[in-house]
Design a protein around this motif. Structure first.
Motif, mmCIF file in Angstrom:
data_model
loop_
_atom_site.group_PDB
_atom_site.id
_atom_site.type_symbol
_atom_site.label_atom_id
_atom_site.label_comp_id
_atom_site.label_asym_id
_atom_site.label_seq_id
_atom_site.Cartn_x
_atom_site.Cartn_y
_atom_site.Cartn_z
ATOM 1 N N THR A 1 -48.842 -32.720 88.238
ATOM 2 C CA THR A 1 -48.790 -34.053 87.666
ATOM 3 C C THR A 1 -47.371 -34.598 87.873
ATOM 4 O O THR A 1 -46.458 -33.861 88.249
ATOM 5 N N GLU A 2 -47.184 -35.866 87.591
ATOM 6 C CA GLU A 2 -45.850 -36.437 87.732
ATOM 7 C C GLU A 2 -44.859 -35.738 86.814
ATOM 8 O O GLU A 2 -43.711 -35.470 87.190
ATOM 9 N N SER A 3 -45.297 -35.425 85.597
ATOM 10 C CA SER A 3 -44.423 -34.724 84.651
ATOM 11 C C SER A 3 -44.069 -33.335 85.160
ATOM 12 O O SER A 3 -42.907 -32.912 85.095
ATOM 13 N N GLN A 4 -45.054 -32.611 85.668
ATOM 14 C CA GLN A 4 -44.795 -31.269 86.194
ATOM 15 C C GLN A 4 -43.886 -31.321 87.413
ATOM 16 O O GLN A 4 -43.025 -30.456 87.582
ATOM 17 N N ALA B 1 -40.479 -29.385 87.685
ATOM 18 C CA ALA B 1 -40.314 -28.450 88.802
ATOM 19 C C ALA B 1 -39.063 -28.782 89.608
ATOM 20 O O ALA B 1 -38.317 -27.883 90.022
ATOM 21 N N THR B 2 -38.817 -30.051 89.830
ATOM 22 C CA THR B 2 -37.649 -30.475 90.594
ATOM 23 C C THR B 2 -36.362 -30.101 89.878
ATOM 24 O O THR B 2 -35.429 -29.542 90.471
ATOM 25 N N VAL C 1 -34.038 -30.416 99.942
ATOM 26 C CA VAL C 1 -34.700 -29.889 101.147
ATOM 27 C C VAL C 1 -36.197 -29.683 100.937
ATOM 28 O O VAL C 1 -36.863 -29.046 101.734
ATOM 29 N N GLY C 2 -36.753 -30.223 99.841
ATOM 30 C CA GLY C 2 -38.200 -30.236 99.675
ATOM 31 C C GLY C 2 -38.816 -29.041 98.992
ATOM 32 O O GLY C 2 -40.028 -28.842 99.070
ATOM 33 N N VAL C 3 -38.044 -28.232 98.280
ATOM 34 C CA VAL C 3 -38.616 -27.051 97.634
ATOM 35 C C VAL C 3 -39.665 -27.420 96.572
ATOM 36 O O VAL C 3 -40.693 -26.741 96.473
ATOM 37 N N PRO C 4 -39.491 -28.477 95.755
ATOM 38 C CA PRO C 4 -40.561 -28.823 94.806
ATOM 39 C C PRO C 4 -41.888 -29.131 95.498
ATOM 40 O O PRO C 4 -42.953 -28.749 94.996
ATOM 41 N N ALA C 5 -41.848 -29.810 96.643
ATOM 42 C CA ALA C 5 -43.081 -30.079 97.389
ATOM 43 C C ALA C 5 -43.688 -28.783 97.901
ATOM 44 O O ALA C 5 -44.917 -28.608 97.909
ATOM 45 N N PHE C 6 -42.842 -27.867 98.344
ATOM 46 C CA PHE C 6 -43.317 -26.540 98.754
ATOM 47 C C PHE C 6 -44.012 -25.839 97.582
ATOM 48 O O PHE C 6 -45.074 -25.222 97.746
#
Length: 220
Positions: free
Chosen positions: A73-76, A80-81, A100-105
């Motif tokens: 979710t947006e909150s998560q 996470a970020t 470098v995109g780790v939250p998306a990973f």
């Protein structure tokens, strides 16, 4: 096993010692594609995955959510970020994990349909919700909006080798999240540069591993 640290603000040189454990648990994928942001993902990209599906094309550029629907979710995602950046902050030589995109990973990891990732899904989602609730409980605001000292106050309680009973479940979450953050970070070009990895680059000569490395593994 990954050695505990007194603080989640890891020294990157220390992280190298345990990142291989994290990397061993990760599926090798095109991280640069998966880590891209996904403005306006199509509805078809978010249809429920049925089984594992066909193998993805190795010559196609996939955005997050194209292979299977994402989970956070947006909150998560905000939590996470922030947590990724507590674990792997920017320093004088390298960018922060979120850059470098780790939250998306992470979102891709918990969203994938494979058994190992499914086992992580509940742990990570519940852990993110716990750490957000703990921030609200202690400081009356979201984890993403806390000051650095407040981040550390929470993370120190769940990063100990012997956490207090009330933090044991959260400590299991933090350990796994820390592993995945390192694994995701050090498979990016920036992360590999940070540890001096020189693979996939043609070299005129190869002198073998340095004597210090050979001594470390008992071969010299």
């Amino acid at each position: 096993m990954i050695p505990p640290t007194p603080s989640p603000l890891l020294d990157r040189r220390t992280a190298i010692q345990w990142m291989l454990t994290a990397a061993a648990t990760l599926t090798v994928r095109d991280h640069s594609a998966l880590a891209a942001e996904t403005p306006g993902a199509t509805a078809s990209a978010r249809l429920p995955a049925k089984g594992y599906g066909p193998d993805p094309s190795m010559v196609k550029f996939y955005l997050p959510g194209d292979v299977w629907p994402l989970t956070f979710t947006e909150s998560q995602r905000r939590t996470a970020t922030a947590l990724c950046d507590v674990i792997m902050p920017a320093d004088e030589t390298s960018p922060a994990a979120s850059t470098v995109g780790v939250p998306a990973f992470m979102d891709e990891w918990v969203s994938s349909p494979y058994p190992g990732q499914k086992a992580d899904r509940a742990l990570i989602l519940e852990g993110l919700d716990w750490i957000e609730a703990e921030a609200q409980k202690r400081f009356k605001t979201s984890f993403a909006d806390l000051q650095a000292a407040q981040h550390i106050a929470i993370c120190d309680d769940i990063s100990q080798a012997q956490p207090k009973p009330e933090f044991k479940k959260a400590a299991s979450f933090f350990k796994r999240y820390r592993d995945l953050t390192a694994g995701g970070y050090y498979t990016t070009p920036e992360g590999m540069k940070d540890i001096g990895y020189r693979g996939n680059i043609p070299q005129a000569t190869f002198d073998g591993p340095p004597i210090e490395a050979l001594r470390h593994v008992g071969l010299a």
